[in-house]
Design an enzyme around this catalytic site. Structure first.
Site, PDB file in Angstrom:
ATOM      1  N   LYS A 104      35.269  90.986  50.689  1.00  0.00           N
ATOM      2  CA  LYS A 104      34.861  92.071  49.788  1.00  0.00           C
ATOM      3  C   LYS A 104      35.941  92.334  48.742  1.00  0.00           C
ATOM      4  CE  LYS A 104      33.128  96.870  50.041  1.00  0.00           C
ATOM      5  NZ  LYS A 104      32.850  97.994  50.973  1.00  0.00           N
ATOM      6  N   SER A 179      28.145  99.490  51.090  1.00  0.00           N
ATOM      7  CA  SER A 179      28.700  98.981  49.850  1.00  0.00           C
ATOM      8  C   SER A 179      29.132  97.521  49.908  1.00  0.00           C
ATOM      9  CB  SER A 179      29.902  99.839  49.439  1.00  0.00           C
ATOM     10  OG  SER A 179      30.957  99.752  50.385  1.00  0.00           O
ATOM     11  N   SER A 203      29.249 101.038  55.465  1.00  0.00           N
ATOM     12  CA  SER A 203      29.217 100.043  54.396  1.00  0.00           C
ATOM     13  C   SER A 203      29.269  98.594  54.858  1.00  0.00           C
ATOM     14  CB  SER A 203      30.360 100.295  53.408  1.00  0.00           C
ATOM     15  OG  SER A 203      30.081 101.428  52.620  1.00  0.00           O
TER      16      SER A 203
END
Length: 490
Positions: A104, A179, A203
């Site tokens: 990420k 996310s 997330s």
């Protein structure tokens, strides 16, 4: 209109011929073998490790297979910064030797941009690795790229204005969840065997659930957290996404510096079923989750209905607390991360491109959360943790659908319609994932099938603080019960 499923999708239907660099794989797969027949994108981490050790192909060839697939499926928007030059480097020896991972884009890797999908950090290049990546790289992992995310990790859908928005590989007309959207999309689409995200209130687990893979949030503090753009240091956790629980166990061992733990069988378990976690579900989520519970019961597990005390209080009480504590901690957390950059907290917030994130964070410039309120919220959190711990002692885990509804369509905004009622998107998706973050629990989502429209659904198991291995072993046993027909990316 029915969205395409993973095996009908125009994005996933085409897997191009893969060309290997001269000198790699000669005498292993054979120079005349049709590279389009490679199935390397379907491998789990452990399968890939076995194949690499058996010299079915080299680490470089494996990375090149995944790079080629990523390029063919660029429309998914899984990556902000692909790093083929990193993926094809000679790996360090170790348990992950040659395994490519997706990371990420709020987790630092030296020499690679960390943008957090926000304009002001577009050219931010850290000079040091995050502690998590240092461990993975030392164990032999290589980097496929930095993945798409909801801007600054403040969102649950993955929709982003200033960076690629990851589409759901199973239904490209829908979002990948947030996310940590890009990592989930990459793993689900066979662009990477596994990857890292971050989880403040859901997330990792939300995108994993809506993309049909496994997502694990460890107990708060289990993994080293330096070199990450944090939102909330008391809540944030680096999490792992993969397609099998044994893969999660292997990566957990690397990230904790412990010996790998082999999944072991277990007898029937007592599982808590929080009643408020089974209300107001999307009809298809309810159908699939109930079917999974039936399978668990047939396998001999005891399903015990329980009240809100297993969460320390009602979900309606927990969710505002989750948001306020995060907002109170964000300014200091951002400033600490930005201390070695040319950007300031004020500049980052002022440049936010996504309207939903701007609406949440811009008020902090003029109206930060009062210290008195923050301290009171931490005391409330401590009380909830004590109440929950007492109520959970006799159960191996609590069980709820990971999300109350499946993935939402591309173009969805700050509000959605759920069961005929307009509701705010962010808290609606965090309703079931938020408690684990507040209570500091390990939590894992397992896929349990797809809706009649082809949208994946996950079932979440929350364990006990610092008993992560117990939860992972339980998840390995339960996974085969609730979803015995798992299929790898096509």
């Amino acid at each position: 209109m029915r969205p395409p499923n993973a095996f009908e999708s125009p994005i996933l239907r085409f897997s191009p011929p893969i060309r290997h660099a001269a000198g790699y794989g000669a005498g292993v797969r054979g120079e005349q073998e049709d590279p389009a027949m490679s199935d390397s994108h379907t491998w789990s981490v452990l399968e890939a490790r076995t194949a690499l050790r058996a010299r079915r192909l080299s680490a470089r060839e494996y990375a090149e297979d995944l790079i080629a697939r990523t390029r063919a499926l660029a429309a998914l928007g899984a990556y902000i910064t692909p790093t083929p030059e990193f993926a094809t480097r000679a790996p360090n020896p170790g348990p992950l030797q040659g395994i490519p991972l997706a990371i990420k884009d709020n987790i630092d890797i030296a020499g690679v941009r960390t943008t957090a999908a926000t304009p002001r950090l577009r050219e931010h290049i850290p000079t040091a690795d995050s502690a998590a990546w240092r461990l993975l790289a030392a164990a032999g992992a290589v980097l496929l790229g930095k993945t798409s995310m909801h801007e600054l990790a403040y969102g649950a859908t993955g929709a982003c204005t200033a960076a690629p928005t990851a589409r759901n590989p199973v239904a490209p007309t829908h979002l990948a969840g947030g996310s940590s959207s890009g990592t989930a999309a990459a793993v689900a689409a066979g662009l990477a065997p596994a990857g890292l995200g971050t989880d403040t209130g859901g997330s990792v687990r939300i995108p994993a659930a809506v993309c049909g893979i496994i997502g694990f949030r460890p107990s708060t503090g289990r993994y080293p957290e330096s070199g990450v753009l944090h939102l909330s240091p008391t809540r944030d956790a680096i999490g792992v996404m993969a397609r099998t629980v044994p893969d999660i166990l292997l990566l957990d061992a690397v990230l904790t510096g412990r010996k790998p733990s082999t999944p072991r069988g277990s007898g029937p378990q007592r599982l808590a079923i929080p009643q408020e976690g089974w209300r107001d579900l999307h009809p298809e989520v309810h159908r699939l989750a109930t079917r999974a519970l039936d399978a668990l019961e047939r396998a001999g597990h005891q399903l015990i209905p329980v009240d809100e005390s297993v969460h320390g209080g009602s979900l309606d009480e927990l969710l505002p607390l989750a948001m306020w504590v995060s907002l109170a901690e964000t300014p200091a957390a951002f400033r600490a991360y930005l201390a070695d950059s040319t950007a300031t907290f004020e500049e980052v917030i002022a440049s936010i491109a996504s309207p939903d994130v701007r609406e949440i964070l811009t008020p902090l410039l003029e109206f930060p959360i009062p210290e008195q309120q923050y301290r009171a919220d931490l005391k409330t959190q401590a009380r909830l943790r004590e109440t929950a711990a007492a109520a959970r002692t006799e159960f191996a885990a609590t069980v709820m659908p990971t999300t109350v509804l499946p993935a939402v369509p591309v173009g969805s905004g700050t509000h959605l319609v759920h069961n005929g009622v307009e509701a705010p998107t962010f808290p609606t998706f965090l309703r079931h994932t938020g408690p684990a973050a507040i209570l500091g629990l390990p939590s894992i989502t397992l896929p349990i099938g797809a809706t009649r429209d082809g949208l994946p659904v996950g079932l979440q198991f929350d364990g006990h603080p610092q008993r992560d291995i117990d939860l992972l072993h339980l998840a390995e046993c339960l996974s085969a019960v609730i979803n015995p027909d798992r299929r790898a990316p096509d």
